[in-house]
Scaffold this motif. Structure first.
Motif, PDB file in Angstrom:
ATOM      1  N   LYS A 194     111.386  93.615  72.145  1.00 14.60           N
ATOM      2  CA  LYS A 194     111.790  94.873  72.774  1.00 14.60           C
ATOM      3  C   LYS A 194     112.364  95.810  71.717  1.00 14.60           C
ATOM      4  O   LYS A 194     113.122  95.381  70.835  1.00 14.60           O
ATOM      5  CB  LYS A 194     112.835  94.623  73.865  1.00 14.60           C
ATOM      6  N   LEU A 195     112.014  97.099  71.861  1.00 15.94           N
ATOM      7  CA  LEU A 195     112.542  98.157  71.002  1.00 15.94           C
ATOM      8  C   LEU A 195     113.570  98.952  71.796  1.00 15.94           C
ATOM      9  O   LEU A 195     113.256  99.518  72.847  1.00 15.94           O
ATOM     10  CB  LEU A 195     111.418  99.082  70.520  1.00 15.94           C
ATOM     11  N   GLU A 196     114.815  98.998  71.314  1.00 14.40           N
ATOM     12  CA  GLU A 196     115.899  99.700  71.989  1.00 14.40           C
ATOM     13  C   GLU A 196     116.397 100.842  71.097  1.00 14.40           C
ATOM     14  O   GLU A 196     116.751 100.616  69.936  1.00 14.40           O
ATOM     15  CB  GLU A 196     117.059  98.737  72.288  1.00 14.40           C
ATOM     16  N   THR A 197     116.442 102.032  71.678  1.00 15.04           N
ATOM     17  CA  THR A 197     116.972 103.216  70.969  1.00 15.04           C
ATOM     18  C   THR A 197     118.131 103.772  71.786  1.00 15.04           C
ATOM     19  O   THR A 197     118.048 103.866  73.016  1.00 15.04           O
ATOM     20  CB  THR A 197     115.884 104.293  70.802  1.00 15.04           C
ATOM     21  N   ASP A 198     119.214 104.155  71.089  1.00 18.96           N
ATOM     22  CA  ASP A 198     120.430 104.619  71.749  1.00 18.96           C
ATOM     23  C   ASP A 198     120.978 105.815  70.982  1.00 18.96           C
ATOM     24  O   ASP A 198     121.081 105.778  69.750  1.00 18.96           O
ATOM     25  CB  ASP A 198     121.469 103.502  71.801  1.00 18.96           C
ATOM     26  N   PHE A 199     121.318 106.860  71.736  1.00 17.11           N
ATOM     27  CA  PHE A 199     121.900 108.072  71.144  1.00 17.11           C
ATOM     28  C   PHE A 199     123.080 108.497  72.008  1.00 17.11           C
ATOM     29  O   PHE A 199     122.938 108.621  73.230  1.00 17.11           O
ATOM     30  CB  PHE A 199     120.867 109.196  71.069  1.00 17.11           C
TER      31      PHE A 199
END
Length: 224
Positions: A194-199
């Protein structure tokens, strides 16, 4: 020929049998002349002189049956007893939640409701009041005191593999306001990967002034 024989019989003298002598007693002579009077009286339901009646067949006795030897009764389902769907259990869960909490930096109460939870779009809202014990221990104002907190969660499933989530947190108290907005995108790139991106953006208003900060992260996670 037959007529001659009949005339001979009609013309022949009648032969009478001699009556037995009973000492000349007229009562005995009368009884002897009528044999029917010699019969004894019968006071039972079955007399011994019923020789002219057909003998009744003996009554057949039914065998004694033990109830344990009988086959079990077949259970009959009455109307309305049938289950429409068997073996399926779907307990309902409440859309509302209430909680009292305490930790090292804050104590308070929280009430939450899920406005939308079934389907590709989810919307959740929570709010509550509490008391901040330690500043800068988590996201919030920079001093201790009574605070009000609120949170808004938005979720949207883009496809079978991607999901977008936005979260807005607010804490206010003693003239200070803290706001945090975070955006997250999770993508299933491969099996167990899984690829997780957080901003995230933080805004802290301190007595009319304020500061802002932002951070972002991209992570590739392998699940075992």
């Amino acid at each position: 020929m037959l007529g001659a024989i009949g005339l001979a019989l009609l013309g022949a003298p009648l032969i009478t049998l001699p009556t037995p002598a009973f000492g000349g007693d007229p009562i005995l002579i009368a009884i002897a002349s009528d044999p029917v009077q010699l019969r004894l009286h019968c006071f039972s339901t079955r007399c011994g002189d019923e020789e002219w009646k057909a003998a009744m067949a003996p009554t057949r006795r039914d065998p004694v049956i033990d109830p344990a030897d009988l086959p079990p009764l077949r259970k009959v389902a009455l109307p309305g007893q049938q289950r429409v769907i068997g073996g399926v259990s779907a307990p309902a869960t409440s859309r509302e939640s209430r909680a009292l909490y305490s930790n090292d930096y804050r104590v308070g109460t929280r009430y939450g409701v899920q406005a939308l939870r079934d389907g590709p779009t989810q919307i959740g809202l929570s709010f509550g009041a509490g008391y901040r014990l330690a500043p800068l221990a988590d996201d919030g104002i920079n001093r201790p005191g009574a605070v009000f907190r609120g949170e808004l969660n938005l979720g949207q499933r883009i496809s079978d593999r991607a999901r977008w989530t936005q979260r807005v947190q607010i804490e206010s108290g003693r003239g200070d306001t803290f706001v945090k907005q975070s955006v997250r995108l999770d993508v299933d790139v491969w099996q167990n990967w899984k690829l997780e991106t957080d901003f995230a953006i933080r805004h802290d208003n301190r007595g009319g002034g304020g500061s802002e900060s932002a951070e972002s992260s991209i992570e590739l996670i392998r699940r075992f």
